[in-house]
Design a protein around this motif. Structure first.
Motif, PDB file in Angstrom:
ATOM      1  N   GLU A 153       0.836  -1.204   0.000  1.00  0.00           N
ATOM      2  CA  GLU A 153       0.000   0.000   0.000  1.00  0.00           C
ATOM      3  C   GLU A 153       0.867   1.250   0.000  1.00  0.00           C
ATOM      4  OE1 GLU A 153      -3.763  -1.947   2.488  1.00  0.00           O
ATOM      5  OE2 GLU A 153      -2.212  -0.800   3.525  1.00  0.00           O
ATOM      6  N   ASP A 156       2.397   1.716  -3.404  1.00  0.00           N
ATOM      7  CA  ASP A 156       1.394   2.217  -4.358  1.00  0.00           C
ATOM      8  C   ASP A 156       1.195   3.724  -4.180  1.00  0.00           C
ATOM      9  OD1 ASP A 156       0.958  -0.260  -5.517  1.00  0.00           O
ATOM     10  OD2 ASP A 156      -0.800  -0.726  -4.285  1.00  0.00           O
ATOM     11  N   GLU A 287      -7.119   0.766  -1.617  1.00  0.00           N
ATOM     12  CA  GLU A 287      -8.026  -0.067  -0.829  1.00  0.00           C
ATOM     13  C   GLU A 287      -7.285  -0.876   0.230  1.00  0.00           C
ATOM     14  OE1 GLU A 287     -11.697  -3.173  -1.574  1.00  0.00           O
ATOM     15  OE2 GLU A 287      -9.941  -3.344  -2.869  1.00  0.00           O
ATOM     16  N   ASN A 289      -8.870  -3.874   2.279  1.00  0.00           N
ATOM     17  CA  ASN A 289     -10.116  -4.636   2.273  1.00  0.00           C
ATOM     18  C   ASN A 289     -10.497  -5.088   3.686  1.00  0.00           C
ATOM     19  OD1 ASN A 289     -12.239  -6.368   1.785  1.00  0.00           O
ATOM     20  ND2 ASN A 289     -11.241  -7.470   0.130  1.00  0.00           N
ATOM     21  N   ASP A 316      -7.216  -9.564  -1.331  1.00  0.00           N
ATOM     22  CA  ASP A 316      -7.205  -8.834  -2.604  1.00  0.00           C
ATOM     23  C   ASP A 316      -7.617  -7.380  -2.371  1.00  0.00           C
ATOM     24  OD1 ASP A 316      -6.499 -11.119  -4.004  1.00  0.00           O
ATOM     25  OD2 ASP A 316      -8.583 -11.706  -4.320  1.00  0.00           O
ATOM     26  N   GLU A 317      -6.897  -6.460  -3.025  1.00  0.00           N
ATOM     27  CA  GLU A 317      -7.172  -5.032  -2.860  1.00  0.00           C
ATOM     28  C   GLU A 317      -6.946  -4.301  -4.178  1.00  0.00           C
ATOM     29  OE1 GLU A 317      -5.899  -4.576   1.830  1.00  0.00           O
ATOM     30  OE2 GLU A 317      -4.339  -4.492   0.302  1.00  0.00           O
ATOM     31  N   GLU A 318      -7.604  -3.149  -4.328  1.00  0.00           N
ATOM     32  CA  GLU A 318      -7.508  -2.350  -5.554  1.00  0.00           C
ATOM     33  C   GLU A 318      -6.944  -0.961  -5.252  1.00  0.00           C
ATOM     34  OE1 GLU A 318     -10.818  -2.540  -8.456  1.00  0.00           O
ATOM     35  OE2 GLU A 318     -11.864  -3.676  -6.898  1.00  0.00           O
ATOM     36  N   PHE A 320      -7.648   3.042  -6.632  1.00  0.00           N
ATOM     37  CA  PHE A 320      -8.567   3.876  -7.399  1.00  0.00           C
ATOM     38  C   PHE A 320      -7.908   5.241  -7.645  1.00  0.00           C
ATOM     39  CE2 PHE A 320     -11.033   1.016  -4.701  1.00  0.00           C
ATOM     40  CZ  PHE A 320     -11.781   0.333  -5.649  1.00  0.00           C
ATOM     41  N   ASP A 324     -10.023   7.468 -13.004  1.00  0.00           N
ATOM     42  CA  ASP A 324     -10.883   6.301 -13.197  1.00  0.00           C
ATOM     43  C   ASP A 324     -12.342   6.703 -13.395  1.00  0.00           C
ATOM     44  OD1 ASP A 324      -8.728   4.645 -12.892  1.00  0.00           O
ATOM     45  OD2 ASP A 324      -9.187   4.062 -10.826  1.00  0.00           O
ATOM     46  N   LEU A 329     -18.857   1.461 -10.014  1.00  0.00           N
ATOM     47  CA  LEU A 329     -18.312   0.898  -8.773  1.00  0.00           C
ATOM     48  C   LEU A 329     -19.432   0.658  -7.783  1.00  0.00           C
ATOM     49  CD1 LEU A 329     -15.672   0.151  -7.257  1.00  0.00           C
ATOM     50  CD2 LEU A 329     -15.677   2.481  -6.337  1.00  0.00           C
TER      51      LEU A 329
END
Length: 334
Positions: A153, A156, A287, A289, A316-318, A320, A324, A329
């Motif tokens: 994270e 990112d 994200e 989660n 699992d994470e995204e 944004f 976007d 969503l």
């Protein structure tokens, strides 16, 4: 005869008072410890210690665990530690005394768990660490970990800021970091990952870093002060959405436009942060989660059967971004 009736009435009244006192005591206890699902004692019993209810993310995390326990027919002994490690240790000792099949907990800080983990191990009860990681002298004291990859994270977040300011040359990029609870693995990981991402880019400077304890009120308080102390802030890296919402409030009070005058990167992906991203008040949402309940119950079943589980398992994470299209969503639910 009258004396006998009086004695019987007195005895009955005493019994009712004792019963009422026991009921009230049990009800007070239930405010701290909640049993979920009417599973018989020979079913799987999970003792779970949650750190608190400090944010929408945390409340959703708890809800996910409670729902998954019901669906899995696992009896849940739940304790809210109210942000205190000593409360968690006390709860875990009560789980050991109750002889639960598995203990799971969200560690508020990374260290200080060896003694209670040894007690659980001596009692033959496997322990699952979730959401935040721990540091121990002996990793065999707990069975495994499931939760977020906090270092990823942080990387990112760094990558987004690098990309966002890639066209700016000949001046430093000044970054403020508002970190999470001091000593928590998630705050340490998000800070470490962020610095790893910036390592090869000395022009990106973290000019101030301070713990906001994952609280909106502290995010507001810190940002209000920082805006008086620092000029020319380019970006803010906030370790969670709660603090970010406080940061946004403080910026508006100073007639600054969040996401425009200062770039903001935040972690969690609560619905409020997604809405702020849509409005342009936040530039990137990473994200974390909270819906770990189903995975925790699957791991609990394996541990109760005496099976081994993965040492580390990440959810699992995204990520944004401001560019976007978020129209499709689904609502976050927290």
């Amino acid at each position: 005869m009258k004396n006998n009736n009086h004695i019987r009435r007195t005895t009955l009244l005493c019994f009712i008072l004792v019963l009422l006192s026991f009921t009230l005591l049990t009800q007070c206890k239930r405010e701290k410890e909640v049993l979920v699902a009417d599973t018989p004692r020979n079913g799987i019993i999970l003792g779970f210690s949650q750190i608190g209810a400090e944010s929408s993310w945390r409340k959703r995390n708890t809800q996910s665990i409670v729902e998954a326990a019901e669906e899995s027919h696992i009896q849940l002994l739940f304790d809210n530690a109210e942000q205190k490690q000593e409360n968690q240790i006390k709860a875990m000792r009560s789980f050991i005394a109750y002889q639960v099949d598995v203990i799971a907990f969200v560690p508020i800080v990374a260290t200080g768990w060896d003694n209670i983990l040894q007690e659980a191990k001596d009692a033959g009860i496997p322990v699952l660490v979730t959401d935040r990681k721990i540091e121990t002298a002996n990793e065999n004291l707990y069975a495994g970990f499931i939760g977020t990859d906090s270092e990823r994270e942080g990387r990112d977040a760094a990558q987004f800021i690098l990309d966002k300011f890639s066209q700016i040359e000949n001046r430093p990029i000044r970054i403020i970091e508002i970190s999470g609870t001091e000593g928590s693995s998630v705050a340490l990981g998000r800070a470490a990952g962020f610095r790893q991402g910036l390592d090869d880019h000395p022009e990106f400077e973290i000019i101030h870093s301070e713990s906001g304890d994952f609280l909106r009120s502290k995010g507001y308080e810190i940002m209000s002060r920082i805006l008086k102390e620092f000029d020319d802030i380019d970006a803010i890296y906030s370790h969670n959405d709660g603090m970010t919402l406080g940061i946004i409030d403080a910026m508006y009070e100073r007639d600054l436009q969040p996401g425009s005058d200062i770039v903001i990167v935040t972690i969690d992906a609560e619905q409020a942060a997604i809405e702020a991203l849509r409005r342009g008040e936040v530039n990137c949402v990473i994200e974390c989660n909270p819906n770990t309940g189903p995975a925790i119950m699957e791991l609990t079943k394996k541990l109760a059967r005496g099976e081994s589980i993965p040492r580390f398992q990440h959810v699992d994470e995204e990520v944004f971004y401001e560019t976007d299209d978020l129209s499709s969503l689904e609502p976050r639910g927290y």
